[in-house]
Design a protein around this motif. Structure first.
Motif, PDB file in Angstrom:
ATOM      1  N   ARG A   1       1.117  -1.142  -0.142  1.00  0.00           N
ATOM      2  CA  ARG A   1      -0.064   0.366  -0.105  1.00  0.00           C
ATOM      3  C   ARG A   1       0.776   1.206   0.192  1.00  0.00           C
ATOM      4  N   VAL A   2       0.378   2.076  -0.515  1.00  0.00           N
ATOM      5  CA  VAL A   2       0.994   3.792  -0.487  1.00  0.00           C
ATOM      6  C   VAL A   2      -0.040   4.437  -0.491  1.00  0.00           C
ATOM      7  N   TRP A   3       0.244   6.305   0.073  1.00  0.00           N
ATOM      8  CA  TRP A   3      -0.988   7.018   0.660  1.00  0.00           C
ATOM      9  C   TRP A   3      -0.126   8.170   0.819  1.00  0.00           C
ATOM     10  N   ASP A   4      -1.367   9.474   0.520  1.00  0.00           N
ATOM     11  CA  ASP A   4      -0.540  10.354   0.776  1.00  0.00           C
ATOM     12  C   ASP A   4      -0.744  11.491   1.657  1.00  0.00           C
ATOM     13  N   HIS A   5      -0.268  12.906   1.922  1.00  0.00           N
ATOM     14  CA  HIS A   5      -0.177  13.431   3.431  1.00  0.00           C
ATOM     15  C   HIS A   5      -1.710  13.881   4.252  1.00  0.00           C
ATOM     16  N   GLU A   6      -2.580  13.345   3.429  1.00  0.00           N
ATOM     17  CA  GLU A   6      -4.103  13.019   4.169  1.00  0.00           C
ATOM     18  C   GLU A   6      -4.631  11.798   4.567  1.00  0.00           C
ATOM     19  N   GLY A   7      -3.951  10.738   4.262  1.00  0.00           N
ATOM     20  CA  GLY A   7      -3.960   9.489   4.451  1.00  0.00           C
ATOM     21  C   GLY A   7      -4.716   8.778   3.696  1.00  0.00           C
ATOM     22  N   ARG A   8      -5.256   9.095   2.891  1.00  0.00           N
ATOM     23  CA  ARG A   8      -6.022   8.118   1.656  1.00  0.00           C
ATOM     24  C   ARG A   8      -4.960   7.325   1.244  1.00  0.00           C
ATOM     25  N   SER A   9      -5.159   5.985   0.977  1.00  0.00           N
ATOM     26  CA  SER A   9      -4.765   5.094   0.835  1.00  0.00           C
ATOM     27  C   SER A   9      -4.753   4.130  -0.630  1.00  0.00           C
ATOM     28  N   TRP A  10      -3.981   3.598  -0.890  1.00  0.00           N
ATOM     29  CA  TRP A  10      -3.879   2.308  -2.707  1.00  0.00           C
ATOM     30  C   TRP A  10      -3.699   1.728  -2.578  1.00  0.00           C
ATOM     31  N   LEU A  11      -3.855   0.265  -2.542  1.00  0.00           N
ATOM     32  CA  LEU A  11      -3.563  -0.805  -3.545  1.00  0.00           C
ATOM     33  C   LEU A  11      -2.147  -0.715  -4.125  1.00  0.00           C
ATOM     34  N   ASP A  12      -1.324  -0.805  -4.150  1.00  0.00           N
ATOM     35  CA  ASP A  12      -0.194  -0.515  -5.152  1.00  0.00           C
ATOM     36  C   ASP A  12      -0.335  -1.706  -5.927  1.00  0.00           C
ATOM     37  N   PHE A  13      -1.355  -2.266  -7.573  1.00  0.00           N
ATOM     38  CA  PHE A  13      -1.222  -2.469  -8.364  1.00  0.00           C
ATOM     39  C   PHE A  13      -0.476  -2.108  -8.743  1.00  0.00           C
ATOM     40  N   SER A  14       0.862  -1.102  -9.622  1.00  0.00           N
ATOM     41  CA  SER A  14       1.172  -0.858 -10.434  1.00  0.00           C
ATOM     42  C   SER A  14       2.892  -1.277  -9.708  1.00  0.00           C
ATOM     43  N   CYS A  15       3.371  -1.549  -8.868  1.00  0.00           N
ATOM     44  CA  CYS A  15       4.137  -1.768  -8.412  1.00  0.00           C
ATOM     45  C   CYS A  15       5.090  -0.093  -8.583  1.00  0.00           C
ATOM     46  N   GLN A  16       4.416   1.595  -9.030  1.00  0.00           N
ATOM     47  CA  GLN A  16       5.805   1.849  -8.865  1.00  0.00           C
ATOM     48  C   GLN A  16       5.671   1.215 -10.156  1.00  0.00           C
ATOM     49  N   LEU A  17       6.842   1.566 -11.083  1.00  0.00           N
ATOM     50  CA  LEU A  17       7.343   1.220 -12.235  1.00  0.00           C
ATOM     51  C   LEU A  17       7.394  -0.148 -12.500  1.00  0.00           C
ATOM     52  N   VAL A  18       6.949  -1.251 -11.608  1.00  0.00           N
ATOM     53  CA  VAL A  18       7.301  -2.706 -12.014  1.00  0.00           C
ATOM     54  C   VAL A  18       8.935  -3.035 -11.060  1.00  0.00           C
ATOM     55  N   ASN A  19       8.715  -2.941 -10.180  1.00  0.00           N
ATOM     56  CA  ASN A  19       9.453  -2.750  -9.591  1.00  0.00           C
ATOM     57  C   ASN A  19      10.052  -2.984  -8.062  1.00  0.00           C
ATOM     58  N   VAL A  20       8.866  -2.439  -7.264  1.00  0.00           N
ATOM     59  CA  VAL A  20       9.135  -2.438  -5.492  1.00  0.00           C
ATOM     60  C   VAL A  20       8.358  -4.262  -5.494  1.00  0.00           C
ATOM     61  N   ASN A  21       9.327  -5.068  -5.496  1.00  0.00           N
ATOM     62  CA  ASN A  21       9.083  -6.811  -5.466  1.00  0.00           C
ATOM     63  C   ASN A  21       8.930  -7.138  -4.395  1.00  0.00           C
ATOM     64  N   ILE A  22       9.754  -6.429  -3.366  1.00  0.00           N
ATOM     65  CA  ILE A  22       9.128  -6.956  -1.838  1.00  0.00           C
ATOM     66  C   ILE A  22       8.753  -6.328  -0.726  1.00  0.00           C
ATOM     67  N   GLY A  23       8.488  -5.181  -1.956  1.00  0.00           N
ATOM     68  CA  GLY A  23       6.531  -4.536  -0.840  1.00  0.00           C
ATOM     69  C   GLY A  23       7.194  -3.139  -0.664  1.00  0.00           C
ATOM     70  N   HIS A  24       7.254  -2.016  -0.432  1.00  0.00           N
ATOM     71  CA  HIS A  24       7.251  -1.227   0.229  1.00  0.00           C
ATOM     72  C   HIS A  24       8.113  -0.639   1.730  1.00  0.00           C
ATOM     73  N   GLN A  25       9.052   0.041   1.909  1.00  0.00           N
ATOM     74  CA  GLN A  25       9.455   0.011   3.191  1.00  0.00           C
ATOM     75  C   GLN A  25      10.063  -1.455   3.755  1.00  0.00           C
ATOM     76  N   HIS A  26      10.411  -2.499   3.229  1.00  0.00           N
ATOM     77  CA  HIS A  26      10.308  -3.758   4.091  1.00  0.00           C
ATOM     78  C   HIS A  26      12.258  -3.251   5.364  1.00  0.00           C
ATOM     79  N   PRO A  27      11.612  -3.749   6.320  1.00  0.00           N
ATOM     80  CA  PRO A  27      12.306  -3.320   7.422  1.00  0.00           C
ATOM     81  C   PRO A  27      13.968  -3.781   7.006  1.00  0.00           C
TER      82      PRO A  27
END
Length: 452
Positions: free
Chosen positions: A55-81
């Motif tokens: 998932r990604v979100w904007d500053h207001e807290g609106r959230s989207w399920l990311d089925f673009s992977c930005q440019l088909v690259n965030v394979n491990i997901g966003h912010q993997h610890p």
């Protein structure tokens, strides 16, 4: 597979503060940022302030399920610890170092990549991204063979730099044709076959014959390389028919041509394999890679080099290099990403998602909706090709595709659309429930398109 939190944090700016931050982001973007592949006047990009998992979100807290992977690259997901921590630790230890040095973290990154590559591809030349990986692979092939021409397909994308964009086959090549020695062919694409084929086997055989005749007509002794995306991505997720890539390998062997497989988009879990080529019983001479290797957390790319090509530069200088080649922060992110993917079973998970969840779900959508002409893909790498008429296969018009994108965003799904296709490309860590959520959004929007 280990799971991680995938929801926006509960703390952060208030809605009013967030709205102000989103507005400021748009204002700054409009004033100072020049966007790629775009006419600048009409742009109004969405704001992304944070992300976690799928998932990604904007500053207001609106959230989207990311089925673009930005440019088909965030394979491990966003912010993997683990990847974030590795970058932070490396930055505190050694933030940068010249490429001429031996750096432990760079060597560890190269070792992890070559361990996943076919036997005999044991060296890595690091670049800053996918385009310059392709650029340097072409350079290696030309110097190794002493030949000039590069054969690639019309349905392809290889990057934005000089030779890479001319090797590209789509519209972006045409205003940028300043590099020499490039020849294009049609690759296999059964749904819109250039070869009047009716089965995958026919398509593969006829596409190979077409390539063979072009090579013969251009003069094999002048061809340095055949450059192919293992699975063409931007062009429509065109999984090659069985035997096609092996046939290309045999053709290259017959004429002493270097075979380059571009895995910038398809590699590192995207197809449910470490490399997409693993499913096709083929060993190229060079492999280009980039964003998937570390999910794009730090810019990086590279060429995995087979021993024969590498040996060409044992006694002569390779005339290429980049200041940031094997940058420590990028190398650390590669080590952490590939280790986490192995430890958490992420590649196997992506394969299962494709086979058991995403593939069947998309096939069910195709049965229900007349606008879906074809579903194709593997792993977490799929495309819905949308048509105005199933019988004629006339592509769905641009206005309808724009509506599809807008409606998906309104339903909390960040899509990737190209031409008349919706590319379904979630992170490799996507869950069954998240796939179900996305399928529900696709279903609703396809219903609207059916009614047009």
């Amino acid at each position: 597979m280990t799971t991680h939190p995938t929801r926006p944090p509960t703390t952060g700016p208030t809605a009013v503060e967030g709205a102000g931050l989103d507005a400021r982001a748009r204002e700054l973007d409009r004033a100072h940022v020049f966007h790629s592949w775009s006419a600048q006047g009409a742009l109004s990009p969405m704001v992304v302030a944070g992300g976690l998992g799928s998932r990604v979100w904007d500053h207001e807290g609106r959230s989207w399920l990311d089925f673009s992977c930005q440019l088909v690259n965030v394979n491990i997901g966003h912010q993997h610890p683990k990847v974030v921590a590795a970058i932070q630790e490396q930055a505190a230890t050694l933030a940068t170092v010249a490429p001429s040095t031996a750096a432990l973290v760079r060597g560890e990154a190269a070792r992890r990549i070559t361990e996943r590559a076919p036997a005999g591809l044991d060296k890595v030349f690091f670049t800053n991204g996918g385009a310059d990986a392709v650029e340097n692979a072409i350079r290696m092939a030309r110097l190794h063979t002493g030949r000039d021409k590069v054969v690639s397909t019309y349905r392809s994308y290889h990057g934005n730099t000089g030779a890479a964009v001319v090797a590209t086959g789509d519209w972006r090549r045409v205003p940028n044709e300043f590099a020499r020695g490039h020849v294009h062919v049609f690759g296999p694409y059964l749904y819109r076959s250039e070869f009047w084929a009716t089965t995958p086997e026919e398509e593969g055989e006829r596409a190979l014959q077409h390539l063979r005749r072009v090579v013969e007509s251009e003069g094999p002794s002048g061809i340095a390389a055949v450059l192919l995306e293992t699975v063409p991505g931007t062009a429509g997720v065109l999984v090659p028919p069985p035997g096609y890539l092996a046939g290309v390998r045999a053709l290259c062997d017959r004429h002493g041509i270097v075979m380059i497989l571009d895995e910038v988009m398809a590699g590192f879990g995207r197809t449910g394999e470490w490399f997409a080529l693993d499913a096709h019983d083929v060993v190229p001479d060079l492999i280009t890679f980039a964003k998937g290797v570390n999910s794009g957390y730090v810019p990086v790319g590279g060429v995995v080099i087979g021993e024969e090509v590498a040996a060409s530069f044992d006694e002569r200088v390779f005339p290429g290099g980049l200041t940031y080649s094997g940058h420590p922060l990028a190398a650390a992110s590669i080590v952490a990403a590939l280790d986490a993917m192995a430890e958490e079973g992420i590649v196997d998970h992506a394969r299962r998602i494709g086979t058991d969840v995403l593939g069947p779900g998309l096939a069910a959508l195709a049965e229900r909706h007349r606008v879906v002409g074809e579903v194709r893909g593997v792993g977490v790498f799929w495309a819905l090709e949308l048509v105005a008429d199933r019988a004629t296969r006339e592509p769905l018009p641009a206005a309808s595709m724009a509506r599809a994108k807008s409606e998906l965003l309104a339903r909390g799904l960040l899509p990737l659309t190209a031409d008349n296709r919706i590319h379904v490309v979630p992170p490799c860590v996507v869950t069954d429930d998240e796939v179900a959520e996305a399928l529900e959004a696709y279903d609703a929007v396809l219903t609207l398109l059916d009614e047009e």
